[in-house]
Write an enzyme that holds these catalytic residues in place. Sequence first.
Site, PDB file in Angstrom:
ATOM      1  N   GLY A 236      52.437  22.597  38.841  1.00 34.13           N
ATOM      2  CA  GLY A 236      52.524  22.534  37.433  1.00 34.13           C
ATOM      3  C   GLY A 236      51.450  21.439  36.746  1.00 34.13           C
TER       4      GLY A 236
ATOM      5  N   MET B 198      51.465  32.693  40.928  1.00 32.21           N
ATOM      6  CA  MET B 198      51.161  33.068  42.353  1.00 32.21           C
ATOM      7  C   MET B 198      51.995  34.674  42.559  1.00 32.21           C
ATOM      8  SD  MET B 198      48.822  31.405  43.066  1.00 32.21           S
ATOM      9  CE  MET B 198      48.191  31.798  44.829  1.00 32.21           C
TER      10      MET B 198
ATOM     11  N   ILE C  41      51.590  38.845  41.389  1.00 34.48           N
ATOM     12  CA  ILE C  41      50.656  39.985  40.599  1.00 34.48           C
ATOM     13  C   ILE C  41      51.607  40.589  39.711  1.00 34.48           C
ATOM     14  CG2 ILE C  41      49.190  42.169  40.787  1.00 34.48           C
ATOM     15  CD1 ILE C  41      48.170  40.948  43.558  1.00 34.48           C
ATOM     16  N   LEU C  42      51.098  40.528  38.556  1.00 38.98           N
ATOM     17  CA  LEU C  42      51.991  41.304  37.527  1.00 38.98           C
ATOM     18  C   LEU C  42      51.820  42.821  37.168  1.00 38.98           C
ATOM     19  CD1 LEU C  42      51.472  38.732  34.610  1.00 38.98           C
ATOM     20  CD2 LEU C  42      53.533  39.060  35.806  1.00 38.98           C
TER      21      LEU C  42
ATOM     22  N   HIS D  26      41.679  30.761  36.410  1.00 42.25           N
ATOM     23  CA  HIS D  26      41.349  31.198  38.022  1.00 42.25           C
ATOM     24  C   HIS D  26      40.256  30.459  38.584  1.00 42.25           C
ATOM     25  CE1 HIS D  26      41.133  33.771  41.436  1.00 42.25           C
ATOM     26  NE2 HIS D  26      39.643  33.868  41.336  1.00 42.25           N
TER      27      HIS D  26
END
Length: 213
Positions: free
Chosen positions: A12, A90, A92-93, A109
């Site tokens: 974070g 981490m 993938i949507l 990224h």
Amino acid sequence: MKKIVVLISGQGTNLQALIDACKSGMIPAQIVSVISNKADAFGLQRAKSAAIPSKVFLRQEFKSNLAMDRQIAHYIESVQADLIVLAGYMKILSAEFTQRFAGRILNIHPSLLPKYPGLHTYQQALDAGEQEHGTTVHFVNEEVDGGPIILQAKVPIFDNDCIADIEERVKEQELRIYPLVVKWFVEDRLSLIDGKAFLDSQCLPKQGYATEE
């Protein structure tokens, strides 16, 4: 004041930069929740220290990735978030999720996209003999790390560099440019129109508003 939700999976550090920028007034918005897909993510402690509500969604508690994303989406809508910021998330949507919030999801990224999408970007850059690497802030769409680029920052790669050396330089740039892009969005300067990024009503070039710093 616009409301932001930040999605994390780990330390974070970018979340902390955003928390600090909101607290100082540099970003005129409020982080209303931090969401993590990892119960032990240190970023959750950062949220707690800043008195920001947090919520954990664990993949094993859902029948599918889509089911999890739908629940997260429902929660995001319940807190009335204007912007979703991926900060080391981490996972993938799903396409349904990205379409549902099109133009309202940002990601950072660690590469100069379109080079090296996905994982292990530092190793890929070293293996390819690159002389520079960097970081990219972009809108999120259905393609992994493939959404319209907003801003990039470059760093040099020296002959004797290891991954940690490059990562340290890139992280320093990330902590500078991500809050800036979020600021642009919450001030209504940044938008996604017909699949392209616009800043101050001007369509950004393919590589975004690139900086040579």
